[in-house]
Write a protein that holds these residues in place. Structure first.
Motif, PDB file in Angstrom:
ATOM      1  N   PHE A 190     -12.983 -54.381 -15.764  1.00 25.73           N
ATOM      2  CA  PHE A 190     -13.833 -54.975 -16.804  1.00 25.73           C
ATOM      3  C   PHE A 190     -15.142 -54.212 -16.956  1.00 25.73           C
ATOM      4  CE2 PHE A 190     -10.839 -58.319 -16.835  1.00 25.73           C
ATOM      5  CZ  PHE A 190     -11.091 -59.116 -17.941  1.00 25.73           C
ATOM      6  N   VAL A 191     -15.704 -53.733 -15.848  1.00 24.32           N
ATOM      7  CA  VAL A 191     -16.932 -52.934 -15.931  1.00 24.32           C
ATOM      8  C   VAL A 191     -16.671 -51.643 -16.708  1.00 24.32           C
ATOM      9  CG1 VAL A 191     -18.561 -51.551 -14.567  1.00 24.32           C
ATOM     10  CG2 VAL A 191     -18.011 -53.884 -13.870  1.00 24.32           C
ATOM     11  N   LEU A 192     -15.537 -51.008 -16.443  1.00 22.72           N
ATOM     12  CA  LEU A 192     -15.202 -49.764 -17.138  1.00 22.72           C
ATOM     13  C   LEU A 192     -15.066 -49.992 -18.638  1.00 22.72           C
ATOM     14  CD1 LEU A 192     -14.348 -46.790 -17.170  1.00 22.72           C
ATOM     15  CD2 LEU A 192     -11.993 -47.555 -16.711  1.00 22.72           C
ATOM     16  N   PHE A 193     -14.281 -51.011 -19.037  1.00 20.49           N
ATOM     17  CA  PHE A 193     -14.095 -51.287 -20.458  1.00 20.49           C
ATOM     18  C   PHE A 193     -15.401 -51.708 -21.120  1.00 20.49           C
ATOM     19  CE2 PHE A 193      -9.348 -52.277 -19.760  1.00 20.49           C
ATOM     20  CZ  PHE A 193      -9.037 -50.948 -19.994  1.00 20.49           C
ATOM     21  N   GLY A 194     -16.189 -52.519 -20.407  1.00 25.27           N
ATOM     22  CA  GLY A 194     -17.465 -52.935 -20.974  1.00 25.27           C
ATOM     23  C   GLY A 194     -18.416 -51.772 -21.169  1.00 25.27           C
ATOM     24  N   PHE A 195     -18.456 -50.865 -20.195  1.00 24.02           N
ATOM     25  CA  PHE A 195     -19.334 -49.698 -20.300  1.00 24.02           C
ATOM     26  C   PHE A 195     -18.898 -48.781 -21.436  1.00 24.02           C
ATOM     27  CE2 PHE A 195     -20.173 -45.254 -19.110  1.00 24.02           C
ATOM     28  CZ  PHE A 195     -21.565 -45.275 -19.069  1.00 24.02           C
ATOM     29  N   LEU A 196     -17.587 -48.525 -21.532  1.00 22.85           N
ATOM     30  CA  LEU A 196     -17.086 -47.680 -22.619  1.00 22.85           C
ATOM     31  C   LEU A 196     -17.353 -48.311 -23.982  1.00 22.85           C
ATOM     32  CD1 LEU A 196     -13.661 -46.476 -21.141  1.00 22.85           C
ATOM     33  CD2 LEU A 196     -15.789 -45.175 -21.340  1.00 22.85           C
ATOM     34  N   GLY A 197     -17.217 -49.643 -24.067  1.00 19.76           N
ATOM     35  CA  GLY A 197     -17.501 -50.324 -25.328  1.00 19.76           C
ATOM     36  C   GLY A 197     -18.963 -50.215 -25.723  1.00 19.76           C
ATOM     37  N   LEU A 198     -19.872 -50.314 -24.752  1.00 21.48           N
ATOM     38  CA  LEU A 198     -21.299 -50.166 -25.048  1.00 21.48           C
ATOM     39  C   LEU A 198     -21.618 -48.762 -25.532  1.00 21.48           C
ATOM     40  CD1 LEU A 198     -23.210 -52.105 -22.233  1.00 21.48           C
ATOM     41  CD2 LEU A 198     -23.128 -52.620 -24.677  1.00 21.48           C
ATOM     42  N   VAL A 199     -21.028 -47.760 -24.863  1.00 16.95           N
ATOM     43  CA  VAL A 199     -21.248 -46.378 -25.302  1.00 16.95           C
ATOM     44  C   VAL A 199     -20.738 -46.192 -26.726  1.00 16.95           C
ATOM     45  CG1 VAL A 199     -20.571 -43.981 -24.890  1.00 16.95           C
ATOM     46  CG2 VAL A 199     -21.186 -45.448 -22.967  1.00 16.95           C
ATOM     47  N   SER A 200     -19.572 -46.784 -27.032  1.00  9.42           N
ATOM     48  CA  SER A 200     -19.017 -46.685 -28.383  1.00  9.42           C
ATOM     49  C   SER A 200     -19.937 -47.343 -29.404  1.00  9.42           C
ATOM     50  CB  SER A 200     -17.626 -47.320 -28.416  1.00  9.42           C
ATOM     51  OG  SER A 200     -17.117 -47.368 -29.726  1.00  9.42           O
ATOM     52  N   ALA A 201     -20.451 -48.540 -29.065  1.00 10.70           N
ATOM     53  CA  ALA A 201     -21.331 -49.253 -30.007  1.00 10.70           C
ATOM     54  C   ALA A 201     -22.649 -48.522 -30.210  1.00 10.70           C
ATOM     55  CB  ALA A 201     -21.580 -50.669 -29.498  1.00 10.70           C
ATOM     56  N   ILE A 202     -23.185 -47.925 -29.161  1.00 14.68           N
ATOM     57  CA  ILE A 202     -24.475 -47.237 -29.273  1.00 14.68           C
ATOM     58  C   ILE A 202     -24.344 -45.945 -30.066  1.00 14.68           C
ATOM     59  CG2 ILE A 202     -26.268 -46.043 -27.951  1.00 14.68           C
ATOM     60  CD1 ILE A 202     -25.809 -48.141 -25.743  1.00 14.68           C
TER      61      ILE A 202
ATOM     62  N   THR B  63     -22.212 -53.977 -38.762  1.00 11.30           N
ATOM     63  CA  THR B  63     -21.739 -55.277 -38.273  1.00 11.30           C
ATOM     64  C   THR B  63     -20.655 -55.101 -37.213  1.00 11.30           C
ATOM     65  OG1 THR B  63     -22.253 -56.310 -40.398  1.00 11.30           O
ATOM     66  CG2 THR B  63     -20.741 -57.488 -38.932  1.00 11.30           C
ATOM     67  N   LEU B  64     -19.711 -54.190 -37.479  1.00 16.58           N
ATOM     68  CA  LEU B  64     -18.660 -53.930 -36.513  1.00 16.58           C
ATOM     69  C   LEU B  64     -19.229 -53.363 -35.210  1.00 16.58           C
ATOM     70  CD1 LEU B  64     -15.829 -52.435 -38.784  1.00 16.58           C
ATOM     71  CD2 LEU B  64     -15.941 -54.710 -37.730  1.00 16.58           C
ATOM     72  N   ARG B  65     -20.246 -52.527 -35.324  1.00 11.30           N
ATOM     73  CA  ARG B  65     -20.884 -51.988 -34.117  1.00 11.30           C
ATOM     74  C   ARG B  65     -21.517 -53.110 -33.299  1.00 11.30           C
ATOM     75  NH1 ARG B  65     -24.728 -46.981 -35.450  1.00 11.30           N
ATOM     76  NH2 ARG B  65     -24.984 -47.181 -33.176  1.00 11.30           N
ATOM     77  N   MET B  66     -22.165 -54.029 -33.970  1.00 13.16           N
ATOM     78  CA  MET B  66     -22.798 -55.142 -33.258  1.00 13.16           C
ATOM     79  C   MET B  66     -21.753 -56.030 -32.589  1.00 13.16           C
ATOM     80  SD  MET B  66     -25.823 -56.189 -35.958  1.00 13.16           S
ATOM     81  CE  MET B  66     -26.328 -57.557 -34.923  1.00 13.16           C
ATOM     82  N   VAL B  67     -20.632 -56.256 -33.285  1.00 11.62           N
ATOM     83  CA  VAL B  67     -19.552 -57.056 -32.698  1.00 11.62           C
ATOM     84  C   VAL B  67     -18.986 -56.353 -31.469  1.00 11.62           C
ATOM     85  CG1 VAL B  67     -17.230 -57.948 -33.077  1.00 11.62           C
ATOM     86  CG2 VAL B  67     -18.964 -58.205 -34.855  1.00 11.62           C
ATOM     87  N   ALA B  68     -18.765 -55.035 -31.573  1.00 12.00           N
ATOM     88  CA  ALA B  68     -18.247 -54.274 -30.435  1.00 12.00           C
ATOM     89  C   ALA B  68     -19.226 -54.317 -29.264  1.00 12.00           C
ATOM     90  CB  ALA B  68     -17.972 -52.835 -30.846  1.00 12.00           C
ATOM     91  N   GLY B  69     -20.523 -54.191 -29.568  1.00 12.73           N
ATOM     92  CA  GLY B  69     -21.521 -54.246 -28.508  1.00 12.73           C
ATOM     93  C   GLY B  69     -21.569 -55.612 -27.840  1.00 12.73           C
ATOM     94  N   ALA B  70     -21.493 -56.677 -28.635  1.00 10.62           N
ATOM     95  CA  ALA B  70     -21.512 -58.031 -28.071  1.00 10.62           C
ATOM     96  C   ALA B  70     -20.280 -58.273 -27.212  1.00 10.62           C
ATOM     97  CB  ALA B  70     -21.585 -59.057 -29.205  1.00 10.62           C
ATOM     98  N   ALA B  71     -19.122 -57.795 -27.683  1.00 10.83           N
ATOM     99  CA  ALA B  71     -17.900 -57.959 -26.893  1.00 10.83           C
ATOM    100  C   ALA B  71     -17.980 -57.195 -25.575  1.00 10.83           C
ATOM    101  CB  ALA B  71     -16.691 -57.476 -27.698  1.00 10.83           C
TER     102      ALA B  71
END
Length: 318
Positions: A199-211, A233-241
């Motif tokens: 979960f940490v890996l997926f969350g970190f990759l998702g944050l990098v993608s959103a940023i 909007t999609l970036r914000m949703v990805a970052g929140a997820a």
């Protein structure tokens, strides 16, 4: 080296478990403590295999974990001086032994043949070197598999002793093995660390993608293909997820109940997406039917994971 090979092939020294019951009752008690089949129905750690008077073959089954090099307990019940004794040894499955013998034998043959060819032509030097490398890979893979399953004999000993009411010191190679197994059981389960890291890996990759705004990245012979988010909007949703996944990772590490419940939400969302996506996409063309089949397979896999995740409830607390 030869001692290690002998230990891998033969297994442990013979071990004996003295039963407090007759032969028939001993067989029934051990059979009731174990399972006949493990895949695909195991959702909790269990001992599975064959239990008969003249044949006992048991393995430790950890859901979602496969290891062909793990030790099995192979033995049989015997009657000796008015007592019922389960005698056997911890060793790898025969099929794995035969495969590894074939693997190492063929590579050894290739090494010898390549060495002879290399003496005649220096261009063939890579042939024996490649064979030696594959030999090393096989040895390393076997050793790694045995290291991952190093606690299996202790765990199976505890199961057998519990079923037969035999004291743990009847395990010949090491006394108090069952007690050690109980002590280890009080620690944090390995899957907690694995799920937290995932979960940490997926969350970190998702944050990098959103940023960065990069939704997907694909590399190929024709160059890299980078897809950006259609809007902020999609970036914000990805970052929140992604932040939510990091919070769930923290909850899993702390073994909190909300994280266990969140696991079902994520599984349900993933299965729903696998089913809906092939219907709403317009770029699939002839690949729509395979995509639907893949979505159905994803749902089945999600159900299996859901059964396993449900069985982990006792590891989490309010």
């Amino acid at each position: 080296m030869f001692r290690w090979i002998k230990h891998v092939w033969v297994g442990s020294e013979p071990v004996e478990f003295v039963s407090a019951f007759g032969v028939t009752e001993s067989v029934e008690r051990l059979r009731a403590t174990t399972r006949r089949w493990s895949f695909p129905f195991a959702t909790q750690e269990c001992a599975a295999g064959t239990v008969r008077e003249n044949r006992v073959s048991l393995q430790r089954v950890i859901p979602m974990v496969g290891n062909s090099f793990k030790p099995f307990f192979i033995g049989r019940f015997e009657q000796r001086q008015g007592k019922v004794v389960l005698r056997g040894r911890f060793t790898m499955m025969l099929l794995v032994k035969v495969f590894m013998a074939f693997w190492f034998g063929m590579l050894a043959l290739f090494t010898v043949a390549g060495s002879v060819a290399a003496t005649a032509s220096p261009k063939a030097l890579m042939f024996p070197l490649a064979a030696v490398g594959m030999l090393g890979f096989g040895v390393g893979l076997t050793a790694l598999g045995r290291w991952f399953s190093r606690n299996d004999p202790v765990w199976l000993t505890d199961v057998i002793c519990t079923a037969l009411r035999a004291p743990s010191d009847t395990y010949a190679p090491g006394r108090n093995a069952a007690a050690a197994g109980h002590a280890a059981a009080g620690g944090t389960p390995t899957f907690i660390y694995a799920m937290t890291g995932l979960f940490v890996l997926f969350g970190f990759l998702g944050l990098v993608s959103a940023i960065t705004g990069i939704q997907t990245y694909r590399g190929g012979p024709g160059g890299s293909v980078i897809t950006h988010y259609a809007n902020d909007t999609l970036r914000m949703v990805a970052g929140a997820a992604s932040i939510a996944m990091l919070l769930v990772a923290h909850g899993i590490y702390r073994r909190m109940l909300f994280a266990w419940r969140a696991g079902f939400v994520l599984l349900a969302a993933s299965m729903a997406y696998s089913v809906i996506d092939p219907f709403i996409r317009t770029d699939l063309g002839d690949a729509r039917v395979p995509a639907l089949a893949f979505g159905g397979l994803s749902v089945l896999i999600g159900v299996v994971w859901g059964r396993w995740w449900h069985a982990q409830r006792h590891h989490f607390h309010d």
